[in-house]
Design a protein around this motif. Structure first.
Motif, mmCIF file in Angstrom:
data_model
loop_
_atom_site.group_PDB
_atom_site.id
_atom_site.type_symbol
_atom_site.label_atom_id
_atom_site.label_comp_id
_atom_site.label_asym_id
_atom_site.label_seq_id
_atom_site.Cartn_x
_atom_site.Cartn_y
_atom_site.Cartn_z
ATOM 1 N N LYS A 231 0.859 -1.182 0.000
ATOM 2 C CA LYS A 231 0.000 0.000 0.000
ATOM 3 C C LYS A 231 0.902 1.241 0.000
ATOM 4 O O LYS A 231 1.867 1.321 0.769
ATOM 5 C CB LYS A 231 -0.900 -0.002 1.238
ATOM 6 N N ASN A 232 0.587 2.198 -0.877
ATOM 7 C CA ASN A 232 1.422 3.383 -1.059
ATOM 8 C C ASN A 232 0.964 4.504 -0.117
ATOM 9 O O ASN A 232 0.123 5.323 -0.495
ATOM 10 C CB ASN A 232 1.357 3.827 -2.521
ATOM 11 N N ASP B 237 -0.994 6.691 2.248
ATOM 12 C CA ASP B 237 -2.434 6.798 2.499
ATOM 13 C C ASP B 237 -3.255 6.633 1.229
ATOM 14 O O ASP B 237 -4.481 6.708 1.255
ATOM 15 C CB ASP B 237 -2.760 8.174 3.112
ATOM 16 N N GLU C 236 -4.993 5.007 -2.189
ATOM 17 C CA GLU C 236 -5.721 3.780 -2.520
ATOM 18 C C GLU C 236 -5.047 3.129 -3.724
ATOM 19 O O GLU C 236 -5.672 2.957 -4.790
ATOM 20 C CB GLU C 236 -7.190 4.086 -2.826
ATOM 21 N N GLU C 237 -3.761 2.811 -3.538
ATOM 22 C CA GLU C 237 -3.003 2.190 -4.620
ATOM 23 C C GLU C 237 -1.855 1.367 -4.052
ATOM 24 O O GLU C 237 -1.434 1.568 -2.899
ATOM 25 C CB GLU C 237 -2.446 3.267 -5.572
ATOM 26 N N LEU C 238 -1.375 0.438 -4.878
ATOM 27 C CA LEU C 238 -0.227 -0.386 -4.526
ATOM 28 C C LEU C 238 1.008 0.133 -5.229
ATOM 29 O O LEU C 238 0.930 0.628 -6.358
ATOM 30 C CB LEU C 238 -0.462 -1.838 -4.972
ATOM 31 N N PHE D 260 -6.132 0.389 -6.323
ATOM 32 C CA PHE D 260 -6.969 -0.608 -5.650
ATOM 33 C C PHE D 260 -8.123 -0.985 -6.574
ATOM 34 O O PHE D 260 -8.748 -0.110 -7.191
ATOM 35 C CB PHE D 260 -7.525 -0.044 -4.336
ATOM 36 N N ALA E 142 -6.013 -6.298 -2.839
ATOM 37 C CA ALA E 142 -5.885 -5.157 -1.916
ATOM 38 C C ALA E 142 -7.222 -4.823 -1.253
ATOM 39 O O ALA E 142 -7.242 -4.342 -0.127
ATOM 40 C CB ALA E 142 -5.343 -3.938 -2.667
ATOM 41 N N ASN F 273 -4.411 -5.354 5.919
ATOM 42 C CA ASN F 273 -3.827 -5.785 4.649
ATOM 43 C C ASN F 273 -2.914 -4.669 4.140
ATOM 44 O O ASN F 273 -3.385 -3.652 3.630
ATOM 45 C CB ASN F 273 -4.961 -6.064 3.657
ATOM 46 N N ILE F 274 -1.589 -4.876 4.300
ATOM 47 C CA ILE F 274 -0.640 -3.789 4.000
ATOM 48 C C ILE F 274 0.121 -4.030 2.692
ATOM 49 O O ILE F 274 0.906 -3.184 2.262
ATOM 50 C CB ILE F 274 0.345 -3.559 5.167
ATOM 51 N N GLY F 275 -0.108 -5.193 2.096
ATOM 52 C CA GLY F 275 0.596 -5.488 0.852
ATOM 53 C C GLY F 275 0.392 -6.935 0.468
ATOM 54 O O GLY F 275 -0.542 -7.582 0.945
#
Ligand code: SME
Length: 137
Positions: free
Chosen positions: A33-34, A36, A38-40, A57, A66, A104-106
């Motif tokens: 997670k990048n 704050d 909503e993307e990886l 996401f 994600a 869920n952090i990655g």
């Protein structure tokens, strides 16, 4: 000067060990997670370089994991409509989320050039790997 390995060095080592030892693991990498957003964001990986260093996401297999917080095993990537192709050689994919304090952090993302190679054993093994990874983040 410290000889301690950084987290990224350790994660890269995990990728290398998996890719070298399991014949049907052909691209192995981490997305996190990048901040704050909503993307990886792509982390350490081994295999062909990918253009997909940022994945929103919900997009692709990774983006779906994600938001679902669940393993995603894809036996045949050509049968998926929400899929981001990184290489035309890829036939199958497995993505396992990484949880820290229940969040869920990655995830670990593995592509295979072999059709339908992943079993329950891969899921259990990679869940174990992800739990270990979570403990060093
Ligand atoms: N196939 C993934 C994108 C990441 S590449 O496999 C490295 C997806 O659909 O999310």
């Amino acid at each position: 000067e410290s000889t301690e390995k950084t987290v990224d060095e350790r994660l890269l080592k995990v990728c290398q060990l998996l890719e070298e030892n399991i014949s049907y693991y052909n691209w192995v990498g981490f997305y996190f997670k990048n901040g704050d957003k909503e993307e990886l964001k792509l982390g350490p990986y081994v295999g062909a370089p990918t253009d997909h260093t940022i994945i929103p996401f919900g997009k692709g297999i990774c983006g779906q994991v994600a938001v679902s917080n669940e393993n995603f095993v894809v036996p045949d990537v050509s049968a998926q409509d929400n899929y981001i192709a990184c290489s035309i050689t890829v036939k199958a994919e497995i993505v396992i989320p990484i949880f820290v304090n229940g969040q869920n952090i990655g995830q670990i993302d593995i592509d295979s050039n072999t059709p339908d190679p992943f079993t329950d054993k891969d899921e259990r093994f990679l869940e174990f790997v992800c739990a270990k990874v979570a403990s060093i983040l």
